[in-house]
Write a protein that holds these residues in place. Structure first.
Motif, short mmCIF file in Angstrom:
data_model
loop_
_atom_site.label_atom_id
_atom_site.label_comp_id
_atom_site.label_asym_id
_atom_site.label_seq_id
_atom_site.Cartn_x
_atom_site.Cartn_y
_atom_site.Cartn_z
N GLY A 175 0.74 -1.28 0.10
CA GLY A 175 -0.11 0.01 0.04
C GLY A 175 0.89 1.21 -0.15
O GLY A 175 0.35 2.39 -0.06
N PHE A 176 2.08 1.06 0.19
CA PHE A 176 3.09 2.21 0.03
C PHE A 176 3.72 2.19 -1.12
O PHE A 176 4.14 1.28 -1.91
CB PHE A 176 3.96 2.23 1.46
CG PHE A 176 3.34 2.52 2.47
CD1 PHE A 176 3.68 3.82 3.07
CD2 PHE A 176 2.85 1.66 3.47
CE1 PHE A 176 2.80 4.17 4.28
CE2 PHE A 176 2.30 2.23 4.64
CZ PHE A 176 2.33 3.08 5.00
N ARG A 177 4.19 3.49 -1.67
CA ARG A 177 4.94 3.60 -2.84
C ARG A 177 6.14 4.63 -2.79
O ARG A 177 5.64 5.70 -2.26
CB ARG A 177 4.03 3.87 -4.12
CG ARG A 177 4.80 3.54 -5.36
CD ARG A 177 4.07 3.47 -6.59
NE ARG A 177 3.46 5.10 -6.97
CZ ARG A 177 2.33 5.37 -7.50
NH1 ARG A 177 1.28 4.35 -7.38
NH2 ARG A 177 2.21 6.64 -7.73
N GLN A 219 8.73 7.05 -4.40
CA GLN A 219 9.20 7.51 -5.64
C GLN A 219 10.05 8.87 -5.28
O GLN A 219 9.79 9.64 -4.40
CB GLN A 219 8.03 7.90 -6.66
CG GLN A 219 7.00 8.87 -6.36
CD GLN A 219 5.84 8.65 -7.10
OE1 GLN A 219 5.30 7.51 -7.52
NE2 GLN A 219 5.23 9.80 -7.68
N VAL A 272 9.66 10.56 -1.86
CA VAL A 272 8.33 10.78 -0.83
C VAL A 272 7.87 9.25 -0.85
O VAL A 272 8.25 8.46 -1.87
CB VAL A 272 7.39 11.57 -1.64
CG1 VAL A 272 7.80 13.00 -1.43
CG2 VAL A 272 6.85 11.13 -2.81
N LEU A 282 4.28 7.27 -0.62
CA LEU A 282 2.85 7.93 -0.81
C LEU A 282 2.31 6.57 -0.32
O LEU A 282 2.58 5.41 -0.62
CB LEU A 282 2.76 7.88 -2.29
CG LEU A 282 3.39 9.07 -2.87
CD1 LEU A 282 3.28 8.99 -4.59
CD2 LEU A 282 2.70 10.53 -2.37
N TYR A 283 0.94 6.71 0.25
CA TYR A 283 0.09 5.77 0.91
C TYR A 283 -1.40 6.33 0.84
O TYR A 283 -1.68 7.53 0.48
CB TYR A 283 0.43 5.51 2.38
CG TYR A 283 0.47 6.51 3.28
CD1 TYR A 283 1.54 7.36 3.40
CD2 TYR A 283 -0.56 6.81 4.21
CE1 TYR A 283 1.68 8.38 4.44
CE2 TYR A 283 -0.47 7.85 4.96
CZ TYR A 283 0.41 8.66 5.09
OH TYR A 283 0.64 9.74 5.96
N PRO A 284 -2.62 5.43 1.06
CA PRO A 284 -3.79 6.08 0.61
C PRO A 284 -3.89 7.34 1.33
O PRO A 284 -3.79 7.75 2.56
CB PRO A 284 -4.78 5.11 1.39
CG PRO A 284 -3.93 3.77 1.33
CD PRO A 284 -2.35 4.10 1.49
N GLU A 285 -4.06 8.52 0.53
CA GLU A 285 -4.39 9.84 0.97
C GLU A 285 -3.57 10.45 1.67
O GLU A 285 -3.80 11.63 2.45
CB GLU A 285 -5.82 9.76 1.59
CG GLU A 285 -7.02 9.29 0.87
CD GLU A 285 -8.27 9.26 1.53
OE1 GLU A 285 -8.55 10.01 2.20
OE2 GLU A 285 -8.91 8.00 1.22
N GLY A 286 -2.42 9.98 1.50
CA GLY A 286 -1.29 10.59 2.36
C GLY A 286 0.28 10.65 1.81
O GLY A 286 0.49 9.70 0.86
N MET A 287 1.27 11.25 2.26
CA MET A 287 2.73 11.26 1.55
C MET A 287 3.77 11.60 3.06
O MET A 287 3.29 12.41 3.75
CB MET A 287 2.55 12.52 0.85
CG MET A 287 4.08 12.62 0.15
SD MET A 287 4.03 14.16 -1.03
CE MET A 287 4.30 15.15 0.20
N LYS A 326 4.81 1.06 9.21
CA LYS A 326 4.47 0.23 8.03
C LYS A 326 5.02 0.51 6.55
O LYS A 326 4.41 0.24 5.60
CB LYS A 326 2.93 -0.08 7.90
CG LYS A 326 2.20 -0.57 9.21
CD LYS A 326 0.82 -0.82 9.02
CE LYS A 326 0.18 -1.61 10.33
NZ LYS A 326 -1.18 -2.05 10.06
#
Lengths: 91, 397
Positions: free
Chosen positions: A16-18, A20, A29, A31-36, A87
Motif C-alpha cells: 500500500g506504500f509507494r 518515488q 516521498v 505515498l500511501y492512501p491519501e497521504g505522503m 508500516k
C-alpha cells in the motif's frame, strides 16, 4: 512478527506504500492512501535500497560505498525498526 | 507559506468528476445548489487537468464526486493518472463498483479505494441495520480486499450515529479495513442545512472517544483509526485544508478550480476554470487562490494573534457562514467576537431542543428548491415554511 531488524533481514516497501522521487519537492516521498511522507536524504537512500533482494548487510555495504562512510549499520537498523512500526517497510 | 514566500506545489488534486450521486446523504458537502450545475467536463478536459497538475507537482489524486463510478471514463482517467505517477485514490460509496469495473480499475493502476458507509436509508436509525445498501457495501468491501487494494473506510459521524461507534469499528475490522476514518461531520452545505439534527452532545463525543481508545488498544496496530473531532466543540479553529492554496486543489465537475470543496460559496471571489486557465496560473497567479493565502489578509483578532501561523485563522467558509464576513476569524475560535454563535449551537445540541424542521436529504429536487429560494448559508435553518415541510425523503429516483 516482532523480530527486530538484523543483518540478514530483507526489507521491502510496505504494502500500500509507494516510494518515488518527486522533482517538484526535490526529495523522495512515500505515498500511501491519501497521504505522503517527505523523506530526508538518508531515509530516501535507505528506502530506495529496500527492494526485497538485498539484506541489511548488503544495503549497509552499498550505502557505505556510495557515501564513503563507515559504521552505518546501527543507524540503518534503528531506522528500519522505526519504519516498520510505521508500516513503511515489511519483512 | 507565511504570506511572503512562493507557495509550495498543489500536492493534492481532488477531481470531483460529477455531482450526480445515487445516495441522499444529509451531511453531503457538495453544494446545496448542485442540481443547478449539471455541466460536466469531457474526458479530454480531465486528461489535460491531470497532466497539468502533475507537471506542477501534484502527487496525490483523488477521484471523487458525487459518485465517481457514474463516470464511464473513470478507468481511462485512472490509467492516465497512474501513468503520470500519481498515487490514485477512488472515493466511492461503492454503488456501481462491480466485479468487472473493480478489476478494470486494478488493471488501470488504481492504488487505493476509500469506501464510505453513509446513511442512505429512510430512517437514519437504520444506519447499521441490514438494509440493501449496507449489504451492498459489505460485498464491495470484500471485493476491495479480494483484489488486494488497501482500504480506507470512511464514516461520517454525527448525533444520529455516534452512539454506534463501537459497532462501526467492529464492522471495519471485520471487513479488513487498514484505515478507518471516523469523521465527525463538519457543518457545510447539506450538513449545515441539517446542523441542528447532526450536532452531537459533549457526552456523546466523550463516549465515542473512549470507545475508540479501547479499540485502538485491542487492534494493536492492525487497523489505524482516525477520529476527527467536530470543530464546534473546540475553542481553537482547525488549520483548514492545511492552509488556503497551500497543498490542496479541487476541480469541480464543471472545471472550476477551488482551494477547498466548498469555497465557491464565498462572495466577491472569482474562481478560475481549468477550461480558461492553466493549472500553473490558477495555483500561482489567480486572485481566487491568492486571496487568503498565508496571513497577510487577516483582520483582528487574527492579525496580531500569536497562534495565527498555527491555524491560519481557521476556515474561511465557516467564517462567512457564521459571520457573513469571509475575512473574519473562524468563530470556532474563542477569541472571535462571534464565538457565541458556535457556543449557542452547541448549547442547543446539549439541551436536546426539539427540531421543528425535518431532516433535508440531499437530492436534485431539494437542491433546486433550496437554490430557488436563494438559500443563504449561515441562517440557523433554511427557509422552509412549516406548512410546506417536505416528506422526509424525496426524489429517490
Amino acid at each position: 512478527m516482532s523480530t527486530a531488524a538484523n543483518a540478514d533481514t530483507c526489507p521491502v516497501i510496505g504494502r500500500g506504500f509507494r516510494l518515488q522521487w518527486e522533482a517538484a519537492q526535490d526529495c523522495h516521498v512515500l505515498l500511501y492512501p491519501e497521504g505522503m511522507v517527505k523523506l530526508n536524504q538518508s531515509a530516501g537512500e535507505i528506502l530506495k535500497r529496500c527492494d526485497g533482494t538485498r539484506d541489511v548487510a548488503g544495503i549497509v555495504a552499498d550505502l557505505e560505498r556510495t557515501f564513503a562512510a563507515s559504521g552505518l549499520e546501527k543507524d540503518v537498523l534503528a531506522f528500519l525498526d522505526m519504519a516498520r512500526g510505521q508500516k513503511w517497510v515489511q519483512w | 507559506m507565511n504570506g511572503t514566500g512562493r507557495p509550495g506545489p498543489p500536492l493534492w488534486l481532488l477531481a470531483e468528476l460529477t455531482y450526480r450521486c445515487p445516495l441522499h446523504c444529509v451531511f453531503c458537502y457538495n453544494p446545496v445548489d448542485f442540481a443547478t450545475r449539471e455541466d460536466e467536463m469531457s474526458t479530454d478536459d480531465w486528461l489535460r487537468v491531470l497532466r497539468e497538475a502533475r507537471a506542477q507537482g501534484s502527487v496525490q489524486c483523488g477521484f471523487s464526486g458525487g459518485e465517481p463510478m457514474l463516470r464511464e471514463d473513470l478507468e481511462v482517467l485512472v490509467a492516465e493518472a497512474h501513468r503520470l505517477g500519481y498515487y490514485t485514490n477512488l472515493l466511492t460509496s461503492g454503488v456501481g463498483l462491480t466485479e468487472t469495473r473493480i478489476a478494470a480499475l486494478k488493471d488501470a493502476g488504481l492504488d487505493h479505494i476509500q469506501l464510505s458507509f453513509q446513511d442512505s436509508t429512510r430512517e437514519v436509525n437504520d444506519f447499521l441495520s441490514h438494509t440493501r445498501t449496507f449489504e451492498l457495501k459489505e460485498k464491495v468491501a470484500a471485493m476491495i480486499k479480494a483484489h488486494g487494494y488497501p482500504m480506507v473506510m470512511n464514516v461520517v459521524i454525527h448525533r444520529l450515529n455516534i452512539d454506534h461507534v463501537d459497532r462501526i469499528i467492529g464492522m471495519a475490522d471485520t471487513v479488513g479495513a487498514e484505515y478507518l476514518e471516523l469523521a465527525n461531520s463538519q457543518y457545510y452545505s447539506w450538513a449545515e442545512v441539517n446542523r441542528e439534527h447532526l450536532l452531537p452532545t459533549r457526552a456523546q463525543i466523550a463516549r465515542a472517544e473512549a470507545v475508540t481508545a479501547r479499540w485502538r488498544e485491542r487492534l494493536d496496530g492492525r487497523m489505524r483509526i482516525f477520529f476527527v473531532v467536530p470543530d464546534y466543540h473546540e475553542n481553537r479553529p482547525k488549520r483548514c485544508m492545511n492552509g488556503w492554496g497551500n497543498v490542496f486543489l479541487t476541480i469541480t465537475p464543471d472545471g472550476t478550480a477551488l482551494p477547498c470543496h466548498t469555497a465557491r460559496m464565498l462572495p466577491g471571489l472569482a474562481f478560475p476554470n481549468v477550461r480558461d486557465m492553466s493549472v500553473h496560473d490558477i495555483w500561482y497567479e489567480s486572485e481566487g487562490f491568492n486571496r487568503y493565502r498565508g496571513t497577510g489578509w487577516m483582520k483582528e483578532p487574527c492579525a496580531s494573534c500569536d497562534e495565527r501561523e498555527k491555524d491560519l485563522g481557521g476556515c474561511r467558509c465557516q467564517a462567512y457562514m457564521l459571520t457573513q464576513d469571509p475575512a473574519a476569524a473562524d468563530p470556532v475560535c474563542a477569541k472571535s467576537p462571534h464565538h457565541q454563535r458556535v457556543a449557542d449551537a452547541v448549547a442547543r445540541a446539549e439541551s436536546g431542543a426539539a427540531n421543528e424542521q425535518p431532516l433535508i436529504f440531499r437530492g436534485p429536487a431539494e437542491s433546486r428548491r433550496l437554490a430557488g429560494q436563494d438559500y443563504a448559508p449561515g441562517r440557523s435553518s433554511p427557509p422552509v415554511p412549516a406548512a410546506e415541510n417536505p416528506p422526509k425523503v424525496t426524489d429517490r429516483s
